[in-house]
Design an enzyme around this catalytic site. Sequence first.
Site, short mmCIF file in Angstrom:
data_model
loop_
_atom_site.label_atom_id
_atom_site.label_comp_id
_atom_site.label_asym_id
_atom_site.label_seq_id
_atom_site.Cartn_x
_atom_site.Cartn_y
_atom_site.Cartn_z
N HIS A 55 1.04 -1.02 -0.39
CA HIS A 55 -0.12 0.28 -0.13
C HIS A 55 1.29 0.88 0.25
O HIS A 55 1.79 1.06 0.08
CB HIS A 55 -1.27 0.10 0.99
CG HIS A 55 -0.47 -0.02 2.61
ND1 HIS A 55 0.49 -1.15 3.33
CD2 HIS A 55 -0.12 0.78 3.24
CE1 HIS A 55 0.69 -1.07 4.46
NE2 HIS A 55 0.48 0.81 4.30
N HIS A 57 1.34 3.96 2.17
CA HIS A 57 1.26 4.64 3.24
C HIS A 57 3.27 5.15 3.31
O HIS A 57 3.89 3.99 3.06
CB HIS A 57 1.79 3.86 4.95
CG HIS A 57 -0.01 4.34 4.81
ND1 HIS A 57 -0.87 3.11 5.84
CD2 HIS A 57 -0.59 5.51 4.32
CE1 HIS A 57 -1.63 4.12 5.88
NE2 HIS A 57 -2.06 4.88 5.14
N ASP A 59 6.13 4.60 5.46
CA ASP A 59 6.93 3.68 6.04
C ASP A 59 6.65 2.13 5.19
O ASP A 59 7.73 1.54 5.95
CB ASP A 59 5.96 3.89 7.66
CG ASP A 59 4.89 3.29 7.75
OD1 ASP A 59 4.24 3.24 6.57
OD2 ASP A 59 4.65 2.23 8.88
N HIS A 60 5.60 2.27 3.90
CA HIS A 60 6.43 1.26 3.13
C HIS A 60 7.33 1.23 2.22
O HIS A 60 7.13 0.56 1.40
CB HIS A 60 4.83 0.58 2.58
CG HIS A 60 3.82 0.05 4.36
ND1 HIS A 60 4.24 -0.95 4.44
CD2 HIS A 60 3.57 0.64 5.92
CE1 HIS A 60 3.61 -1.44 6.04
NE2 HIS A 60 3.35 -0.40 6.21
N HIS A 111 -7.20 -1.63 5.75
CA HIS A 111 -6.36 -0.22 6.07
C HIS A 111 -6.06 1.52 5.35
O HIS A 111 -6.13 1.95 5.66
CB HIS A 111 -5.06 -0.62 6.22
CG HIS A 111 -4.08 0.06 7.11
ND1 HIS A 111 -4.07 0.94 8.15
CD2 HIS A 111 -2.70 0.79 6.53
CE1 HIS A 111 -3.14 1.72 8.18
NE2 HIS A 111 -2.29 0.81 6.90
N ASP A 132 -0.43 -4.17 6.53
CA ASP A 132 -0.81 -3.49 7.39
C ASP A 132 -2.92 -4.12 7.56
O ASP A 132 -3.04 -3.26 8.48
CB ASP A 132 -0.75 -1.80 7.69
CG ASP A 132 0.76 -2.23 7.91
OD1 ASP A 132 1.41 -2.36 8.08
OD2 ASP A 132 0.57 -0.45 7.57
N HIS A 170 5.45 -5.34 10.87
CA HIS A 170 5.06 -3.98 12.02
C HIS A 170 5.16 -4.99 13.78
O HIS A 170 4.56 -5.92 13.67
CB HIS A 170 4.31 -3.51 12.62
CG HIS A 170 3.73 -2.03 11.59
ND1 HIS A 170 4.81 -0.97 11.65
CD2 HIS A 170 3.37 -1.84 10.54
CE1 HIS A 170 4.68 0.17 10.80
NE2 HIS A 170 3.89 -0.29 10.45
#
Length: 259
Positions: A55, A57, A59-60, A111, A132, A170
């Site tokens: 996805h 975001h 942090d990915h 998410h 996530d 995570h």
Amino acid sequence: MLSVTGLPAFNDNYIWLLCDTSSRRCYAVDPGDATPVTSFCSDSDWTLSGILLTHHHADHTGGVARLTDLNDCPVYGPASESIRGVTHPVQEGSLLHLPGCTLSVIETPGHTSGHISYFGHIQTTPVLFCGDTLFAGGCGRLFEGTPAQMLASLKRLAVLPAGTQVYCAHEYTLTNLAFARLVEPDNPHLQQRHKAAQDTRGRGEPTVPSTLQEELDTNPFLRTQHPAVRQAASRHAGSRTPGSEVEVFSAIRQWKDTF
């Protein structure tokens, strides 16, 4: 032979590398930071040959630009999300043919609106890279999707083989299991799992991957049909009746958001 290596990133992220020992090529799942990947490759003489995104975001995806500057490799990502650097948009049923493993794409919105997961087998072991959507003991927050979407996505994952290795993104396990015990304090599988996870983290070791069977036995977001979970959701929501499964899921998700 293909194997999976986890690289810690930021405070609690994992970047998963699928490593083919015969060719010394590896494939990174959700590299939010380029540095752990470049360090691994340079220190151990691996070549990054592909990137898989679940996805959008940061942090990915934050390491994609640097990694593709250094490596001319394909970047796979959800077709329904706009992610800079994706060269190969994929969707439900798309197949990724990696050395020693074919991964199929499962659309798992909730998410984010276009979240996807990757499922396949390494040798005979089923593996799931779920970003996530599904966590060890929990699930992702609903930033863009609805409770109905997320519940449907989790149900799609719940029917995969029980021995599936669940590679989430995570290290949230201890917090997730502490919350799960509020929901199901009398669940013996959950009590045992929480103690084992505390011991694991005490040794400085990761609690993931988990197995899908562990999630089915202990994760309240996969147990919305169980009487104890339904009753806990009802009590928290101040309702006399548990309501529909979507309502149970929504009540637990909102409860977890403030935990």
